[in-house]
Scaffold this motif. Sequence first.
Motif, PDB file in Angstrom:
ATOM      1  N   HIS A  33      24.779 -34.424  -8.516  1.00 42.48           N
ATOM      2  CA  HIS A  33      23.597 -34.377  -9.370  1.00 42.48           C
ATOM      3  C   HIS A  33      23.870 -33.636 -10.690  1.00 42.48           C
ATOM      4  CE1 HIS A  33      22.029 -35.854  -5.713  1.00 42.48           C
ATOM      5  NE2 HIS A  33      21.819 -34.684  -5.137  1.00 42.48           N
ATOM      6  N   GLY A  34      22.905 -33.750 -11.601  1.00 39.98           N
ATOM      7  CA  GLY A  34      23.110 -33.155 -12.921  1.00 39.98           C
ATOM      8  C   GLY A  34      21.819 -32.983 -13.689  1.00 39.98           C
ATOM      9  N   LEU A  35      21.933 -32.331 -14.825  1.00 35.01           N
ATOM     10  CA  LEU A  35      20.782 -32.021 -15.669  1.00 35.01           C
ATOM     11  C   LEU A  35      21.174 -32.217 -17.132  1.00 35.01           C
ATOM     12  CD1 LEU A  35      17.888 -30.788 -15.893  1.00 35.01           C
ATOM     13  CD2 LEU A  35      19.015 -28.542 -16.127  1.00 35.01           C
ATOM     14  N   VAL A 291      10.628 -33.502  -2.698  1.00 36.24           N
ATOM     15  CA  VAL A 291      11.611 -33.728  -3.764  1.00 36.24           C
ATOM     16  C   VAL A 291      12.872 -32.920  -3.495  1.00 36.24           C
ATOM     17  CG1 VAL A 291      12.072 -33.465  -6.223  1.00 36.24           C
ATOM     18  CG2 VAL A 291       9.836 -34.261  -5.468  1.00 36.24           C
ATOM     19  N   GLU A 292      12.685 -31.658  -3.150  1.00 41.09           N
ATOM     20  CA  GLU A 292      13.835 -30.797  -2.869  1.00 41.09           C
ATOM     21  C   GLU A 292      14.666 -31.353  -1.716  1.00 41.09           C
ATOM     22  OE1 GLU A 292      14.761 -26.250  -1.315  1.00 41.09           O
ATOM     23  OE2 GLU A 292      12.722 -26.853  -1.837  1.00 41.09           O
ATOM     24  N   GLN A 293      14.007 -31.840  -0.677  1.00 44.89           N
ATOM     25  CA  GLN A 293      14.711 -32.403   0.475  1.00 44.89           C
ATOM     26  C   GLN A 293      15.513 -33.637   0.087  1.00 44.89           C
ATOM     27  OE1 GLN A 293      12.334 -34.553   3.297  1.00 44.89           O
ATOM     28  NE2 GLN A 293      13.572 -33.867   5.038  1.00 44.89           N
ATOM     29  N   VAL A 319      15.240 -26.926  -6.977  1.00 49.42           N
ATOM     30  CA  VAL A 319      15.887 -28.185  -7.351  1.00 49.42           C
ATOM     31  C   VAL A 319      17.011 -27.917  -8.352  1.00 49.42           C
ATOM     32  CG1 VAL A 319      15.544 -30.446  -8.420  1.00 49.42           C
ATOM     33  CG2 VAL A 319      13.782 -29.498  -6.924  1.00 49.42           C
ATOM     34  N   LEU A 320      16.766 -26.991  -9.283  1.00 43.84           N
ATOM     35  CA  LEU A 320      17.759 -26.664 -10.307  1.00 43.84           C
ATOM     36  C   LEU A 320      19.068 -26.197  -9.675  1.00 43.84           C
ATOM     37  CD1 LEU A 320      17.726 -26.634 -13.425  1.00 43.84           C
ATOM     38  CD2 LEU A 320      17.242 -24.185 -13.299  1.00 43.84           C
ATOM     39  N   ALA A 321      18.966 -25.516  -8.546  1.00 42.96           N
ATOM     40  CA  ALA A 321      20.167 -25.012  -7.882  1.00 42.96           C
ATOM     41  C   ALA A 321      21.042 -26.128  -7.335  1.00 42.96           C
ATOM     42  CB  ALA A 321      19.761 -24.071  -6.751  1.00 42.96           C
ATOM     43  N   PHE A 349      25.111 -21.311 -16.862  1.00 40.08           N
ATOM     44  CA  PHE A 349      26.478 -21.763 -17.119  1.00 40.08           C
ATOM     45  C   PHE A 349      27.493 -20.713 -16.676  1.00 40.08           C
ATOM     46  CE2 PHE A 349      24.300 -24.392 -20.403  1.00 40.08           C
ATOM     47  CZ  PHE A 349      24.767 -25.627 -20.006  1.00 40.08           C
ATOM     48  N   ARG A 350      28.678 -21.205 -16.368  1.00 45.08           N
ATOM     49  CA  ARG A 350      29.822 -20.310 -16.183  1.00 45.08           C
ATOM     50  C   ARG A 350      30.271 -19.897 -17.578  1.00 45.08           C
ATOM     51  NH1 ARG A 350      35.734 -22.175 -13.802  1.00 45.08           N
ATOM     52  NH2 ARG A 350      36.837 -20.213 -14.276  1.00 45.08           N
ATOM     53  N   GLN A 351      30.148 -18.636 -17.880  1.00 43.13           N
ATOM     54  CA  GLN A 351      30.273 -18.154 -19.258  1.00 43.13           C
ATOM     55  C   GLN A 351      31.683 -18.346 -19.826  1.00 43.13           C
ATOM     56  OE1 GLN A 351      27.544 -16.987 -21.063  1.00 43.13           O
ATOM     57  NE2 GLN A 351      26.538 -17.836 -19.249  1.00 43.13           N
ATOM     58  N   ASN A 352      31.704 -18.639 -21.133  1.00 50.67           N
ATOM     59  CA  ASN A 352      32.949 -18.769 -21.888  1.00 50.67           C
ATOM     60  C   ASN A 352      33.061 -17.548 -22.797  1.00 50.67           C
ATOM     61  OD1 ASN A 352      35.025 -19.463 -23.715  1.00 50.67           O
ATOM     62  ND2 ASN A 352      34.538 -21.648 -23.535  1.00 50.67           N
TER      63      ASN A 352
END
Length: 528
Positions: A33-35, A291-293, A319-321, A349-352
């Motif tokens: 999944h994605g956003l 929705v989460e399920q 859901v975001l998780a 985000f994984r920080q840069n």
Amino acid sequence: MLQDGKLYIGTSRDPGDANKKGEYLDLKYANRHGLITGATGTGKTVTLQILAEAFSAAGVPVFCSDVKGDLAGLALAGESKDFLEERAQKIGLDPYGYQATPTVFWDLFGEKGHRVRTTMTEMGPLLLARMMDASEAQEGVLNIAFKIADEHGLPILDLKDLRSLLIYMSEQASALSAIYGNISPQSVGAIQRSLLVLEQQGAEQFFGEPALRIEDLMRTTVDGRGIVNVLAAERLMMNPRLYATFLLWLLSELFEELPEVGDPEKPKLVFFFDEAHLLFSEAPRVLLERVEQVVRLIRSKGVGVYFVTQNPLDVPETVLAQLGNRIQHALRAYTPREQKAVKVAAETFRQNPEFDCFEAITQLGTGEALVSTLEAKGAPSMVERTLIRPPSSRLGPIDDVERRAIMATSPVAGLYDRDVDNESAHEILTARAAQVAAAEEERRRKEAEAETEVQETRRWTLPGFGDSEADDYDARGRKTSGRRAAPRSGYQRQTVTETVVKTVARTAANQIGRALVRGILGSLKRGL
């Protein structure tokens, strides 16, 4: 575009920087999944378009909603434009060419695509209650209606089926309430009014047959490219609740019908949910849990779900998780809520270490985004500031002539364009009502005939041949008052002629008897 099982999204770093590199989405993790988020005009639609092109080229079917008409351009090859060529050169995209993507258009109203339908039974009471914004009591009546339909063989296919079933439930409320629970006239009436509103909004065209088959959304071409299914949603967006409910139903159908496949090398289908905030806006808790399920479990069915919205705060945290692949376009940070949204987006985000995510999000240009995708072992990659690649298909909408030509050669042409009205609850209940009405009419006819026969009997029967007291009769000719007549062996009702003949004979006999008596008495007097 496709490299070692990865989809090319764009290039990070400045072109003059020796460390520039391509940013890719690994097909193996595309079902995680994605956003895609960003303010209006920052390039979300183009990002969706280039991802649809890439998935199609990799042999993955795609379903996406087109809320502005721009995604229809996927069906035609792009045209050379200076800014597109400049972007391709800037990110080092060589070769860069223009190509159409195999596309099927769909439309709930049948205007800009093939008709999309489902039955009310497949929709179910939960989503139907959501569509109608039903109260808890009304949702309970809907659940009872579907339970009665299941137990009594009453298929609910369209609006008229549910209407007829509700009328039946209202008429039999006392008996049904004792079995299934309270069925109040107020709740039934409120549901009927909601159905009328849905009908006026065009939902009547959505419910019916032939219902959409999920396998028709998962087609590939002869050369192995995945077909992109584009739902024309410009008119549908005028009823946001219907739009959100339809897409949630589609997700639920995919979840229920597709088999478990675990983690495939590439998804079986990718689903883009544009204007995703409509799905969660004012949704009851039970719907959010659903929705989460679905989002959590549909990954094992080989389906990737990508939510497209303006603000990451539009998506619930639960859901975001679940959304591992992120593409963040520019956000504005003028109000406290907008600043909170930017902060939330930056922290996911994984920080840069080379730049500050919070500042970068507010400084991104059009067609630029922060990108982080899942890589080895499903871990998120370090966020990179990325120039999104230009699309190969046409930018913007297509005209009606081009759309009709594409629909005419569609692999589903003629399958869904005509309505089919099979026997269902409305026809069954109407037939039963007609049978009951006919039986009642026959009963009344027989009673009327019996009453007529009694009246004729009373009219022609002469007095003096029955009981000494007057008798009253009911509608079936049964005596209700007066002295009961003694039974007569072999008695039969006399005709009028028989009665008259017997009366004349008796009168003549009486006259003859009197003459004889007078003659005898006269003789006696003369003898004396």
